[in-house]
Design an enzyme around this catalytic site. Sequence first.
Site, PDB file in Angstrom:
ATOM      1  N   PHE A  53     -11.987  -6.608  13.761  1.00  0.00           N
ATOM      2  CA  PHE A  53     -10.908  -7.107  12.914  1.00  0.00           C
ATOM      3  C   PHE A  53     -10.496  -6.068  11.859  1.00  0.00           C
ATOM      4  O   PHE A  53     -11.338  -5.538  11.143  1.00  0.00           O
ATOM      5  CB  PHE A  53     -11.341  -8.413  12.229  1.00  0.00           C
ATOM      6  CG  PHE A  53     -10.277  -8.982  11.328  1.00  0.00           C
ATOM      7  CD1 PHE A  53      -9.068  -9.407  11.854  1.00  0.00           C
ATOM      8  CD2 PHE A  53     -10.481  -9.064   9.953  1.00  0.00           C
ATOM      9  CE1 PHE A  53      -8.074  -9.916  11.026  1.00  0.00           C
ATOM     10  CE2 PHE A  53      -9.491  -9.567   9.123  1.00  0.00           C
ATOM     11  CZ  PHE A  53      -8.285  -9.995   9.656  1.00  0.00           C
ATOM     12  N   GLN A  54      -9.220  -5.805  11.765  1.00  0.00           N
ATOM     13  CA  GLN A  54      -8.631  -4.838  10.829  1.00  0.00           C
ATOM     14  C   GLN A  54      -9.225  -3.434  10.974  1.00  0.00           C
ATOM     15  O   GLN A  54      -9.354  -2.702  10.001  1.00  0.00           O
ATOM     16  CB  GLN A  54      -8.731  -5.339   9.380  1.00  0.00           C
ATOM     17  CG  GLN A  54      -7.849  -6.568   9.153  1.00  0.00           C
ATOM     18  CD  GLN A  54      -7.674  -6.931   7.696  1.00  0.00           C
ATOM     19  OE1 GLN A  54      -8.533  -6.676   6.865  1.00  0.00           O
ATOM     20  NE2 GLN A  54      -6.539  -7.541   7.376  1.00  0.00           N
ATOM     21  N   LYS A  68     -17.841  -0.025   5.558  1.00  0.00           N
ATOM     22  CA  LYS A  68     -18.304  -1.074   4.651  1.00  0.00           C
ATOM     23  C   LYS A  68     -19.815  -1.000   4.436  1.00  0.00           C
ATOM     24  O   LYS A  68     -20.293  -1.227   3.321  1.00  0.00           O
ATOM     25  CB  LYS A  68     -17.915  -2.441   5.205  1.00  0.00           C
ATOM     26  CG  LYS A  68     -18.018  -3.539   4.159  1.00  0.00           C
ATOM     27  CD  LYS A  68     -17.373  -4.815   4.664  1.00  0.00           C
ATOM     28  CE  LYS A  68     -17.331  -5.864   3.574  1.00  0.00           C
ATOM     29  NZ  LYS A  68     -16.634  -7.071   4.047  1.00  0.00           N
ATOM     30  N   GLU A  97       0.804  -1.222   0.000  1.00  0.00           N
ATOM     31  CA  GLU A  97       0.000   0.000   0.000  1.00  0.00           C
ATOM     32  C   GLU A  97       0.837   1.271   0.000  1.00  0.00           C
ATOM     33  O   GLU A  97       0.408   2.303  -0.518  1.00  0.00           O
ATOM     34  CB  GLU A  97      -0.960   0.012   1.192  1.00  0.00           C
ATOM     35  CG  GLU A  97      -2.108  -0.997   1.081  1.00  0.00           C
ATOM     36  CD  GLU A  97      -1.771  -2.377   1.614  1.00  0.00           C
ATOM     37  OE1 GLU A  97      -0.580  -2.627   1.918  1.00  0.00           O
ATOM     38  OE2 GLU A  97      -2.673  -3.224   1.727  1.00  0.00           O
ATOM     39  N   MET A 129      24.614   7.933   1.611  1.00  0.00           N
ATOM     40  CA  MET A 129      24.536   9.245   2.234  1.00  0.00           C
ATOM     41  C   MET A 129      24.892   9.145   3.716  1.00  0.00           C
ATOM     42  O   MET A 129      25.593  10.006   4.262  1.00  0.00           O
ATOM     43  CB  MET A 129      23.143   9.852   2.032  1.00  0.00           C
ATOM     44  CG  MET A 129      23.039  11.314   2.433  1.00  0.00           C
ATOM     45  SD  MET A 129      24.212  12.378   1.562  1.00  0.00           S
ATOM     46  CE  MET A 129      23.217  13.012   0.222  1.00  0.00           C
TER      47      MET A 129
END
Lengths: 573, 176
Positions: free
Chosen positions: A125-126, A175, A63, A488
Site C-alpha cells: 500500500f502506497q 518506515k 506535496e 501566453m
Amino acid sequence: MSITTIDTAIEPRILTGSQAIIESIIAEGTDVMFGYPGGQVIPIYDALYDYTDRIHHVLVRHEQAAVHAAEGYARATGRVGVCMVTSGPGATNAVTGLADAMMDSTPVVLISGQVSASLLGTDSFQETNFVGITQAVTKWNIQVKRAEDIPDAISRAFYIARSGRPGPVVVDITKDAQVARTPFKYSRTENIRSYVSRPEVDIRSIEDAVQLINLSRRPMALVGQGVQLAGAEKELLAFLEKSGMPAASTLLGLSSLPSSHPQNVGMLGMHGNYGPNVKNRECDLLVAIGMRFDDRVTGRVEDFGINAKVVHLEIDPSEVNKLIYADVPVIGDIKDTLPMITERISGGKYEEWIDEFRACYDVEYEKIIREETCPTSGAVRMGEVVHKISTAVRDSAIMVTDVGQHQMMAARYFKYYNPRSIITSGGLGTMGYGLPAAIGAKLGMPGKRVCLFVGDGGFQMNIQELCTILQTRVGVKIILLNNGYLGMVRQWQELFFNERYSFTTLVNPDFSLIAAANGIEYARVEKRDDLDAAIERMFFHDDAFIMEVKVDSGENVFPMVPAGAAVTDIMLE
Amino acid sequence: MEKEYIITIFSENKVGLLNQVTTIFTCRNINIESVTASESAISGIHRYTIVVHTDQEKIEKVVKQIEKKVDVLKAYVYTLDQVVQQEIAMYRVRRSASIEHIVRKFNVRVLEVGEDYMVLEKTGHASETRELFENLKPHGLLQFVRSGVVSLPKSDAEREDLHHYLSLHDPQYGNY
C-alpha cells in the site's frame, strides 16, 4: 568515506530513526520546513512534535507546493530548502517540484517516507519506487533502510544539494528505519571522493580568457544565475567595472546586477530587451558567466554569436560546449575565476558600444515600454501594474512570479536593487510555482516584502495554498493579473495559429469570495485610477493581501523572438 | 560520422547507478550495444564498460554528463584503435563428429562434454565469435551467449589520471 567530524555529542545518545532525522536536519541549520503527513511518515511527524520550538514546520495543502515552497525559501535565502512527504502519492506529487529545482539549480532536500524494507518491491500500500522515479529529476538520491545510516545519508544530502552546482536531493527512508533505535552522532560532510564540488581552476584558461577580453572591441557579458548561486555579485561588479563591457542577464540572472547599473543593458532572450538580442550579431566576444545558453536565450543556435568568440565561465563541465561552442571554457567556481580574470585584464571603456545599446533601448521604449508601463487610455496593462508596484517597494522587496505572460512582464519591468530579488520558474516553466514559492520566500526572509505576480491560470493551479497562508499567517502580497485567458498560449495562438483560441479561455471563480473564504484581505482594480489606492492599501498591512487587477485580455508580450528564429530577428510588434 | 565508441566508467558501488548511467543514453536516444560491470582493481570502486554506436560530438557530451553523476568518479571514452578489447562467447552444441574440425579450426576451448551435448568457449572480438556462431549453426547449435566487451586502454593516461584524481579527492587513497 572521507568526512571531517564535528562531534555534536561526546556520548552518543540512543535515538529512534525519526529523531535522528530531525536532529540531523537541525544540525544542518534547518529551522523552517514544508511538508504533508501520511502513513509512512507518521513516526517522523511524531518525533517532530517534540521539536516544534526548534523547527517551524509549515503544513502545505499539496506535496508539489511543499517542494516549491522549499525552492522559494532556498532562492530567497541561499540556504537549503527542506521538505517532507509520505510515500506513494505524496512522493509522486512532489516530482514536479523536484524537476523544477533540478532545472533551476535550486538546493532542496526532500525527505520521503517509504514502506518497510521487508515490503519493498511487493506493490504494498502506497509504495512507489521513488528512488527510481526521481533519478532523472534529482542531483542525487538515496534510499535508507537502517536507522544507523540516517545521519550520514542526510549529511551527504545537504552537502550535495548546496555545493557545486546546487540541486534537489531525495532521501527516501523506510518506515522500519524510522522506528528502529540507533546511537546518534552527526558529522557534516565536507568531501565526497566521487564528487568535485569546486573544480580546480586551470590558470591557462584564465590567461586565454584575459587575452580574448583584452583584444575585444565589442564584448558583451551574459550574466546567469550562477553569479548569485556562487555569491559572486561583488566579483561580477568588479569585473564589469574594470572591463567596462556591457552586461545582459538571463531571466534567472536578473538580480545579479542592479537594474540601474550603467553597464546593465537588460534581459536576454525570447522576451528580453531589444539591444542585447539585436546586437548579438555585432558582438566580437561573449563572456558567459554562470549561464547555460538555454534555448529561450539563444534562439536558433546556429546564428547565435555568429561573429563572436565565446568565453564560458561555468562550474558544471557538462554545460560547456553543450549548445554553444566555447573558444575558452573556464571551469570553476565563479567566485574563484572572476577575480582571477579581473586582476589580469588591462581594463577598458566601451562608451560608444554601450551607447548603441542605449539607442536600442530608446527604440524599445518608444515602441513598447512607454505604452506598456505608462499608458493613458484603454484597459489596465500588466506592465503598468508591475511598474507601479516596483516603484512603491523600491529596494525592499523580493519579486516572485508564476509562469506565463505576467512572468515576462514582471521580469521586464520590475527594478532590481539586491541579489536574490527575483524568484521565478525558468527552466521548467512550472505553472503553479508562484504561490507556494512566495510563501517559502516570505518565511525565509520575513523582513522583506514578498510580491507575487501571478496570472489567473497559474493562480488556480496551486490555489489550495491560500489555506496554508490562512493557517500559517504568511504576509505574501499577491498581485493577480487577470486577463481571463491562458495568455501566453493565447498569444501564440494569435500570432502563429491563425487566432484559433483552442481551450485558452478561462471562466474564473469570484476571487473575492476565495480571498474571503481564506481570511485574506482583497481589493479589485478594474480602472487605472483605482490602482494607486489599492497598492497603498495592500502595503499598509503586514498580512497577506490579494490585489486582483482586470487587465487587457488581448495584450501580447513584446519584444519577441519567434520560436526557432535567430535572436537578431526579434520582433518589436 | 557514427562509429563504435568504448566508454569506461569508474564509480562507487551504488544501487541504481547503472540505471542512472543508461538513462543518459536513453535521453539522447543512443542504443547501448553492450555493457559489463564489475569491481575494478581498486577495492570499492566499480568499473563499467559500455559500447555504443554514435558520433564524436554526442559521445563527448554524454561522457561529461556521466561524469557529472555524484557517484561517478571518472569516465573515459575511446575509439576501437585506442583499446585492446575482448569478449567471451559460449556455445552449447549437439555432440557430433563434425564439431571436432570446427573446434580445431577456430581454436575453441571445450568446457564440458555431456552425453549428447558439448559446451564450447571462444574469446575474441565480436566478429570472431559471430563467425564461429555461423559455422556451428549447421551442426546443431542449441544455445549461444556472448558477454559484453571488456577492454583496456593501450596508453597509461587513464591509469595516471585516475590515480591523480584519487590522490586529490580521497584522503584514504593508498591505504586500501
